[in-house]
Design an enzyme around this catalytic site. Structure first.
Site, mmCIF file in Angstrom:
data_model
loop_
_atom_site.group_PDB
_atom_site.id
_atom_site.type_symbol
_atom_site.label_atom_id
_atom_site.label_comp_id
_atom_site.label_asym_id
_atom_site.label_seq_id
_atom_site.Cartn_x
_atom_site.Cartn_y
_atom_site.Cartn_z
ATOM 1 N N GLY A 189 0.863 -1.180 0.000
ATOM 2 C CA GLY A 189 0.000 0.000 0.000
ATOM 3 C C GLY A 189 0.901 1.232 0.000
ATOM 4 C CG ASP A 196 -2.670 -10.665 7.267
ATOM 5 O OD1 ASP A 196 -3.794 -10.444 7.747
ATOM 6 O OD2 ASP A 196 -2.504 -11.198 6.156
ATOM 7 C CD GLN A 206 -11.175 7.716 12.735
ATOM 8 O OE1 GLN A 206 -10.728 7.574 11.604
ATOM 9 N NE2 GLN A 206 -10.855 8.734 13.495
ATOM 10 C CG LEU A 243 -15.703 6.305 3.942
ATOM 11 C CD1 LEU A 243 -15.905 6.480 5.431
ATOM 12 C CD2 LEU A 243 -14.243 6.505 3.594
ATOM 13 C CG HIS A 284 -12.753 4.759 8.540
ATOM 14 N ND1 HIS A 284 -12.856 4.355 7.227
ATOM 15 C CD2 HIS A 284 -11.961 5.870 8.524
ATOM 16 C CE1 HIS A 284 -12.158 5.179 6.459
ATOM 17 N NE2 HIS A 284 -11.594 6.095 7.212
ATOM 18 C CD GLU A 293 -5.693 1.366 9.186
ATOM 19 O OE1 GLU A 293 -5.792 1.746 8.002
ATOM 20 O OE2 GLU A 293 -6.658 0.973 9.855
ATOM 21 C CB SER A 318 -4.605 7.565 7.687
ATOM 22 O OG SER A 318 -4.036 6.328 7.348
HETATM 23 C C1 FAD Z 1 -12.589 3.520 2.368
HETATM 24 C C2 FAD Z 1 -11.423 4.218 3.009
HETATM 25 C C3 FAD Z 1 -11.172 5.558 2.743
HETATM 26 C C4 FAD Z 1 -10.109 6.222 3.342
HETATM 27 N N1 FAD Z 1 -9.883 7.530 3.057
HETATM 28 C C5 FAD Z 1 -8.813 8.161 3.602
HETATM 29 C C6 FAD Z 1 -8.504 9.512 3.257
HETATM 30 O O1 FAD Z 1 -9.161 10.140 2.436
HETATM 31 N N2 FAD Z 1 -7.442 10.087 3.843
HETATM 32 C C7 FAD Z 1 -6.656 9.422 4.751
HETATM 33 O O2 FAD Z 1 -5.692 10.003 5.246
HETATM 34 N N3 FAD Z 1 -6.913 8.145 5.071
HETATM 35 C C8 FAD Z 1 -7.967 7.494 4.523
HETATM 36 N N4 FAD Z 1 -8.214 6.193 4.845
HETATM 37 C C9 FAD Z 1 -7.245 5.462 5.673
HETATM 38 C C10 FAD Z 1 -6.035 5.096 4.830
HETATM 39 O O3 FAD Z 1 -6.424 4.872 3.511
HETATM 40 C C11 FAD Z 1 -5.325 3.835 5.334
HETATM 41 O O4 FAD Z 1 -5.104 3.918 6.697
HETATM 42 C C12 FAD Z 1 -3.980 3.700 4.620
HETATM 43 O O5 FAD Z 1 -4.152 3.782 3.222
HETATM 44 C C13 FAD Z 1 -3.305 2.399 4.990
HETATM 45 O O6 FAD Z 1 -2.184 2.255 4.167
HETATM 46 P P1 FAD Z 1 -1.100 1.156 4.454
HETATM 47 O O7 FAD Z 1 -0.044 1.324 3.429
HETATM 48 O O8 FAD Z 1 -0.725 1.181 5.863
HETATM 49 O O9 FAD Z 1 -1.880 -0.231 4.233
HETATM 50 P P2 FAD Z 1 -2.781 -0.795 3.023
HETATM 51 O O10 FAD Z 1 -2.999 0.172 1.951
HETATM 52 O O11 FAD Z 1 -3.962 -1.398 3.680
HETATM 53 O O12 FAD Z 1 -1.865 -1.942 2.421
HETATM 54 C C14 FAD Z 1 -1.576 -3.130 3.120
HETATM 55 C C15 FAD Z 1 -0.671 -3.983 2.258
HETATM 56 O O13 FAD Z 1 -0.219 -5.097 3.004
HETATM 57 C C16 FAD Z 1 -0.331 -6.272 2.226
HETATM 58 N N5 FAD Z 1 -0.463 -7.397 3.153
HETATM 59 C C17 FAD Z 1 -1.253 -7.497 4.260
HETATM 60 N N6 FAD Z 1 -1.073 -8.687 4.842
HETATM 61 C C18 FAD Z 1 -0.157 -9.364 4.104
HETATM 62 C C19 FAD Z 1 0.426 -10.652 4.196
HETATM 63 N N7 FAD Z 1 0.104 -11.511 5.159
HETATM 64 N N8 FAD Z 1 1.328 -11.004 3.265
HETATM 65 C C20 FAD Z 1 1.653 -10.163 2.239
HETATM 66 N N9 FAD Z 1 1.131 -8.936 2.106
HETATM 67 C C21 FAD Z 1 0.229 -8.547 3.030
HETATM 68 C C22 FAD Z 1 -1.557 -6.024 1.364
HETATM 69 O O14 FAD Z 1 -1.546 -6.843 0.231
HETATM 70 C C23 FAD Z 1 -1.356 -4.553 1.009
HETATM 71 O O15 FAD Z 1 -0.471 -4.424 -0.068
HETATM 72 C C24 FAD Z 1 -9.276 5.517 4.240
HETATM 73 C C25 FAD Z 1 -9.502 4.173 4.489
HETATM 74 C C26 FAD Z 1 -10.578 3.536 3.906
HETATM 75 C C27 FAD Z 1 -10.820 2.090 4.258
#
Ligand code: FAD
Length: 564
Positions: free
Chosen positions: A12, A210, A229, A241, A342, A366, A382
């Protein structure tokens, strides 16, 4: 056996930003994701990203709003890092190619968001996450010589060697079912949150905790897990959402009497108070019989007060969502919403460089808890968190890799252990419960007892249920006995991760005997700084979760009463 300086689990925004930073430092990088990277939950982020970019803004104002939003539980040193580095980070993304919305003067346009004292949210219509994720993915392709991508690989566990350092992971190729050891000098967890432990949730099906559970199982402490949240505007049936951008553009919240009830709890900020405050106000209207819809279980979000042209330009995704999932044209009539799970403020405890207490193990996004969000995250903070701490983790891990030789590890035994675990799940007799049934009960339990309002009795009941579900999950059976794209067996592993996360959440929520941020205890309705201005850390002990505390870092802003 693949070996890297920096291995990132999750692609992500946090994972991709970390990969880019590590590659730019010259490290060899592996980035792994259980789904195609651009299907990570970050792609769903709609509303935008905060940064004090405007000439009349100041990062200190952003930091103060974040501290206040966190109900003074956020660590202020970390918040200062995030907010002061925000403008540069957002501009850098723009230079990479993210087409942020511009105003008539050609400047980056900013929209209002909850809990912010001025317009500070940069956006790309209501597809901000998608725009950013795709641009970062292109940047990684440019670094194809040093960044190796493992797409549709599922990490099953983290490896910690005899010196106590994280030295790699075990992963399964989803396509073929083959399992492999990946060694690495450093591992960065960027696995996202754990929203699927709740039902309904705004989070994608893959958001199953995970990373949090894998880190917890090898001894990394979790922090702020009680802080979950609830977003104020989710569709009643599905939990989908409706972005805060709608209220940012001026939409109203109305009860059954047509009143803008936010007047009572946040007379100044109204609909743009922080999310915990708005969700609570909505739930009170619903509980006291002023909700709308068939059982009075909803609230009206009225977007018709926003000029139609502006809605179609800046909120086009939610126009589609309203039409497709609720049969409502939001430009012409109000839509029924309610608070829904959320985001989790808690996660793997880290410092401002993403380091966990285990050497060589980092976490960002996250999955991590730095803690910049404390008791409640401000909308649009976030995406910022993922970029700032993703980059910092990538840089730090690359620098650490440059100072060390290959890690020591007895790889064979770990591989056999995880292979045996998966084989055992696949061959379980069909006499227990199905994974999907247990998951539903878990989600419904959490949504009932670890939600907007909580009390001792409900939480104790939830702990008992989660304990039972944990046992049932250990024997749950699946249909698919094959190797190719066996998502069933991975679902069983994910259930185990979610149960661990849920247990930590409930234990921490029972422990915190006060109301702060997202944790509102009806049996302890006041904030109590004297006893509870501290983080709750949860570690895995011999017989389950163990509680300890850590101090909140306060730099410039003393705790005060929170009013919006
Ligand atoms: C609908 C929605 C709208 C949102 N809108 C906003 C917004 O406008 N502004 C804002 O600031 N925040 C927003 N948020 C929150 C924000 O989008 C997330 O908190 C943030 O994008 C999380 O990013 P990340 O890179 O931590 O994880 P993620 O984008 O969730 O990515 C997780 C990654 O980990 C990988 N992964 C997980 N487990 C494993 C495993 N066991 N093995 C291999 N790979 C794995 C997945 O494949 C993925 O690639 C929103 C959230 C949602 C749900």
């Amino acid at each position: 056996m693949p070996a890297h300086d920096v291995l990132i689990i999750g692609a992500g925004l946090a994972g991709q930003r970390a990969a880019l930073a590590a590659a730019q430092q010259g490290a060899s990088v592996g980035i792994m994701s259980k789904v195609h990277p651009v299907r990570s939950h970050s792609v769903a982020a709609a509303g935008g990203i905060n940064a004090a970019i405007s000439v009349d803004d100041d990062w200190r104002s952003h930091a103060y709003d974040t501290v206040k939003g966190s109900d003074f539980l956020g660590d202020q040193d970390a918040i200062e890092v995030m907010c002061s580095e925000a403008p540069q980070e957002v501009l850098e993304l723009e230079h990479m190619g993210v087409t942020f919305h511009r105003n008539d003067r050609g400047e980056m346009d900013l929209r209002a968001f909850g809990g912010a004292s001025m317009k500070r949210t940069a956006y790309v219509a209501d597809i901000t996450g998608q725009a950013m994720l795709h641009v970062l993915y292109e940047q990684l392709m440019k670094h194809h010589e040093t960044v190796e991508r493992f797409e549709e690989w599922f990490t099953t566990s983290l490896l910690v060697n005899d010196e106590g350092e994280c030295a790699g992971v075990i992963a399964r190729d989803v396509r073929s079912g083959r399992m492999e050891v990946f060694t690495a000098k450093n591992v960065i967890l960027a696995c996202g949150g754990a929203g699927q432990a709740y039902k309904p949730t705004t989070n994608g099906l893959i958001v199953t905790g995970d990373g949090i559970a894998m880190a917890y199982r090898v001894g990394a402490p979790l922090m702020d897990m009680e802080m979950v949240q609830y977003h104020p505007t989710c569709l009643v049936e599905t939990g989908i959402l409706i972005t805060e951008g709608a209220r940012g553009e001026g939409a109203h919240l109305l009860n059954a009497n047509g009143e803008r009830f936010m007047e009572k709890s946040a007379p100044n900020k109204m609909e743009l108070a922080s999310r915990d405050v708005v969700s609570r106000a909505e739930q009170i209207e619903i509980n006291e019989g002023r909700g709308v819809g068939p059982n009075g279980s909803g609230i009206f979000l009225d977007v018709t007060v926003v000029p139609r042209k502006r809605t179609l330009e800046a909120l086009r995704e939610i126009v589609n969502l309203g039409r497709d999932f609720a049969g409502v044209d939001i430009t012409r009539e109000p839509i029924m919403i309610r608070p829904g799970q959320h985001y989790i403020m808690g996660g793997v405890k880290t410092d401002v460089d993403g380091r966990t207490p285990i050497d060589g193990l980092y976490a960002a996004g996250e999955v991590a808890c730095v803690s910049v969000h404390g008791g409640n995250r401000l909308g649009a903070n976030s995406l910022l968190d993922t970029l700032i701490f993703g980059r910092r983790s990538g840089e730090h891990a690359a620098a650490r890799a440059a100072t060390m030789g290959p890690p020591k590890l007895d790889t064979g035994s770990y591989l056999r252990r995880d292979e045996a675990t998966l084989e055992a799940i696949i061959s379980r007799p069909r006499d227990g419960r199905r994974v999907s049934e247990i998951k539903d009960e878990l989600g419904e339990t959490m949504n009932k007892h670890a939600a907007v309002f909580r009390d001792e009795q409900g939480l104790r009941g939830a702990l008992e249920t989660v304990g039972r579900l944990k046992e049932e999950a250990a024997g749950a059976w699946i249909d698919d006995r094959g190797t190719v794209f066996n998502q069933d067996v991975l679902g069983a592993l994910e259930l185990g991760y979610m149960v661990d996360c849920a247990e930590a959440t409930v234990v921490a929520a029972i422990e915190r005997k006060e109301s702060r941020g997202a944790q509102f205890r009806t049996d302890y309705p006041e904030r109590n700084d004297e006893e509870w201005l501290k983080h709750i850390d949860i570690s895995l002990g011999e017989s389950g979760p163990e509680v300890s505390y850590s101090p909140v870092t306060i730099t410039q802003w003393q705790p005060e009463e929170r009013k919006y």
